[in-house]
Design a protein around this motif. Sequence first.
Motif, PDB file in Angstrom:
ATOM      1  N   THR A 216       0.847  -1.187   0.000  1.00 37.09           N
ATOM      2  CA  THR A 216       0.000   0.000   0.000  1.00 37.09           C
ATOM      3  C   THR A 216       0.883   1.237   0.000  1.00 37.09           C
ATOM      4  N   LEU A 217       0.575   2.171  -0.879  1.00 37.13           N
ATOM      5  CA  LEU A 217       1.303   3.428  -0.940  1.00 37.13           C
ATOM      6  C   LEU A 217       0.460   4.505  -0.267  1.00 37.13           C
ATOM      7  N   GLU A 218       0.947   5.031   0.855  1.00 41.99           N
ATOM      8  CA  GLU A 218       0.271   6.138   1.526  1.00 41.99           C
ATOM      9  C   GLU A 218       0.743   7.441   0.897  1.00 41.99           C
ATOM     10  N   ALA A 219      -0.191   8.349   0.616  1.00 44.05           N
ATOM     11  CA  ALA A 219       0.191   9.572  -0.082  1.00 44.05           C
ATOM     12  C   ALA A 219      -0.749  10.722   0.267  1.00 44.05           C
ATOM     13  N   ILE A 220      -0.191  11.920   0.232  1.00 46.51           N
ATOM     14  CA  ILE A 220      -0.982  13.145   0.283  1.00 46.51           C
ATOM     15  C   ILE A 220      -0.860  13.775  -1.100  1.00 46.51           C
ATOM     16  N   VAL A 221      -1.952  13.813  -1.841  1.00 39.01           N
ATOM     17  CA  VAL A 221      -1.957  14.290  -3.225  1.00 39.01           C
ATOM     18  C   VAL A 221      -2.070  15.809  -3.229  1.00 39.01           C
ATOM     19  N   VAL A 222      -1.045  16.498  -3.728  1.00 41.41           N
ATOM     20  CA  VAL A 222      -1.079  17.961  -3.713  1.00 41.41           C
ATOM     21  C   VAL A 222      -1.459  18.559  -5.064  1.00 41.41           C
ATOM     22  N   SER A 223      -1.286  17.806  -6.146  1.00 33.69           N
ATOM     23  CA  SER A 223      -1.739  18.282  -7.449  1.00 33.69           C
ATOM     24  C   SER A 223      -1.846  17.109  -8.408  1.00 33.69           C
ATOM     25  N   ALA A 224      -2.565  17.318  -9.507  1.00 30.59           N
ATOM     26  CA  ALA A 224      -2.787  16.245 -10.471  1.00 30.59           C
ATOM     27  C   ALA A 224      -2.857  16.801 -11.888  1.00 30.59           C
TER      28      ALA A 224
ATOM     29  N   VAL B 209       1.220  14.553  -8.139  1.00 31.81           N
ATOM     30  CA  VAL B 209       2.341  15.003  -7.317  1.00 31.81           C
ATOM     31  C   VAL B 209       1.930  14.768  -5.870  1.00 31.81           C
ATOM     32  N   VAL B 210       2.713  13.950  -5.172  1.00 27.74           N
ATOM     33  CA  VAL B 210       2.310  13.518  -3.832  1.00 27.74           C
ATOM     34  C   VAL B 210       3.479  13.589  -2.864  1.00 27.74           C
ATOM     35  N   PHE B 211       3.156  13.621  -1.581  1.00 21.65           N
ATOM     36  CA  PHE B 211       4.131  13.384  -0.523  1.00 21.65           C
ATOM     37  C   PHE B 211       3.859  11.995   0.035  1.00 21.65           C
ATOM     38  N   ILE B 212       4.943  11.247   0.265  1.00 21.44           N
ATOM     39  CA  ILE B 212       4.824   9.917   0.863  1.00 21.44           C
ATOM     40  C   ILE B 212       5.658   9.885   2.140  1.00 21.44           C
ATOM     41  N   PRO B 213       5.388   8.962   3.053  1.00 21.81           N
ATOM     42  CA  PRO B 213       6.083   8.968   4.348  1.00 21.81           C
ATOM     43  C   PRO B 213       7.602   8.866   4.258  1.00 21.81           C
ATOM     44  N   GLN B 214       8.131   8.117   3.292  1.00 19.62           N
ATOM     45  CA  GLN B 214       9.561   7.803   3.288  1.00 19.62           C
ATOM     46  C   GLN B 214      10.453   8.919   2.751  1.00 19.62           C
ATOM     47  N   VAL B 215       9.894   9.909   2.034  1.00 24.60           N
ATOM     48  CA  VAL B 215      10.703  10.871   1.290  1.00 24.60           C
ATOM     49  C   VAL B 215      10.257  12.294   1.596  1.00 24.60           C
ATOM     50  N   ALA B 216      11.232  13.205   1.828  1.00 25.31           N
ATOM     51  CA  ALA B 216      10.892  14.591   2.136  1.00 25.31           C
ATOM     52  C   ALA B 216      10.498  15.371   0.886  1.00 25.31           C
ATOM     53  N   MET B 217      11.065  15.005  -0.255  1.00 25.72           N
ATOM     54  CA  MET B 217      10.708  15.640  -1.523  1.00 25.72           C
ATOM     55  C   MET B 217       9.388  15.055  -2.033  1.00 25.72           C
ATOM     56  N   PRO B 218       8.652  15.835  -2.818  1.00 24.50           N
ATOM     57  CA  PRO B 218       7.479  15.236  -3.461  1.00 24.50           C
ATOM     58  C   PRO B 218       7.903  14.201  -4.480  1.00 24.50           C
TER      59      PRO B 218
ATOM     60  N   TYR C 260      -2.810  -6.773 -16.222  1.00 26.59           N
ATOM     61  CA  TYR C 260      -2.375  -5.411 -15.925  1.00 26.59           C
ATOM     62  C   TYR C 260      -2.923  -5.016 -14.560  1.00 26.59           C
ATOM     63  N   SER C 261      -2.407  -3.927 -14.027  1.00 32.27           N
ATOM     64  CA  SER C 261      -2.828  -3.471 -12.705  1.00 32.27           C
ATOM     65  C   SER C 261      -3.571  -2.152 -12.804  1.00 32.27           C
ATOM     66  N   VAL C 262      -4.571  -1.996 -11.965  1.00 27.62           N
ATOM     67  CA  VAL C 262      -5.273  -0.725 -11.831  1.00 27.62           C
ATOM     68  C   VAL C 262      -5.107  -0.246 -10.392  1.00 27.62           C
ATOM     69  N   ILE C 263      -5.197   1.069 -10.207  1.00 28.76           N
ATOM     70  CA  ILE C 263      -5.022   1.656  -8.888  1.00 28.76           C
ATOM     71  C   ILE C 263      -6.379   1.872  -8.237  1.00 28.76           C
ATOM     72  N   GLU C 264      -6.480   1.490  -6.987  1.00 30.48           N
ATOM     73  CA  GLU C 264      -7.660   1.795  -6.188  1.00 30.48           C
ATOM     74  C   GLU C 264      -7.263   2.824  -5.135  1.00 30.48           C
ATOM     75  N   PHE C 265      -8.133   3.816  -4.938  1.00 35.12           N
ATOM     76  CA  PHE C 265      -7.862   4.916  -4.020  1.00 35.12           C
ATOM     77  C   PHE C 265      -8.831   4.847  -2.838  1.00 35.12           C
ATOM     78  N   ARG C 266      -8.291   5.012  -1.634  1.00 34.68           N
ATOM     79  CA  ARG C 266      -9.126   4.946  -0.432  1.00 34.68           C
ATOM     80  C   ARG C 266      -8.646   5.980   0.595  1.00 34.68           C
ATOM     81  N   GLN C 267      -9.577   6.724   1.146  1.00 34.70           N
ATOM     82  CA  GLN C 267      -9.225   7.691   2.182  1.00 34.70           C
ATOM     83  C   GLN C 267      -8.880   6.972   3.480  1.00 34.70           C
ATOM     84  N   GLU C 268      -7.717   7.303   4.044  1.00 34.44           N
ATOM     85  CA  GLU C 268      -7.320   6.727   5.322  1.00 34.44           C
ATOM     86  C   GLU C 268      -7.688   7.638   6.489  1.00 34.44           C
ATOM     87  N   ARG C 269      -7.358   8.916   6.360  1.00 33.98           N
ATOM     88  CA  ARG C 269      -7.690   9.862   7.419  1.00 33.98           C
ATOM     89  C   ARG C 269      -7.544  11.276   6.885  1.00 33.98           C
TER      90      ARG C 269
END
Length: 240
Positions: free
Chosen positions: A70-78, A154-163, A209-218
């Motif tokens: 699972t990839l946790e992310a804060i989406v800042v732009s698309a 464009v997202v922020f993820i827990p492991q990396v300080a850069m987007p 092939y793979s598709v992405i599913e999106f779910r709000q965590e908090r």
Amino acid sequence: MTKQQKAEGSALTTETESNFLALQGADNAILAAVQEFGLDKSLLTRIKVPAGGGQFWEIETAAGVESEKTLEAIVVSANLRSRAWFRLAPEDAGDSTAPDCTSADGITGMGNPSPDEAKEPGSHECASCPFAQWGSDRREGGRGQDCSVRGSLVVFIPQVAMPVIVSIPRTSIKSFQKYAMQLAGSRLHPAGVVTALTLQKKQSGGNSYSVIEFRQEREVSPDELERITGLKETLSAAFG
């Protein structure tokens, strides 16, 4: 999620440090690195959907490649309207992976969308390009568009300080749009929540092939939201 769980989650994020590295500490180190080493947007880490129906994200970090279910992310732009066309199929392109024609908005293309390699690159309307027409796809036996629509977050993820940039294949664009619509219905923006991105394997004919599913965590805390806003301004100034 119950109201009690939401309240507990909100209390946790306001009383403890964020688990997102980008939201911890000052931005000075990021800004200094960008300026000192001449970093630019093209160097940001890109995370792609794995081929062949893979269900694990591969994330490049300074310590090596990490694999996450699972990839946790804060989406800042698309950007969900970009296009890219490649004259050569991947198996023929070798190390050359740059597209021969691109479009940032799906309206105006820039490049040489022609089998003739010697043709002078220029701008053109995507709508009139023969490779943007349905039935032109060489890889799907003519069923799709040879100039593929793609998206990016464009997202922020827990492991990396850069987007980082998450590439969104055509088959997952509507899934993200539906998710964003659901958030809007709750008066939320993708930048105001932590989103879980998971990969689901699909089959089409003999291809997986793979598709992405999106779910709000908090929802993010007020402190996190303030830091996100500050980071966007810092990085916008740093990268131009």
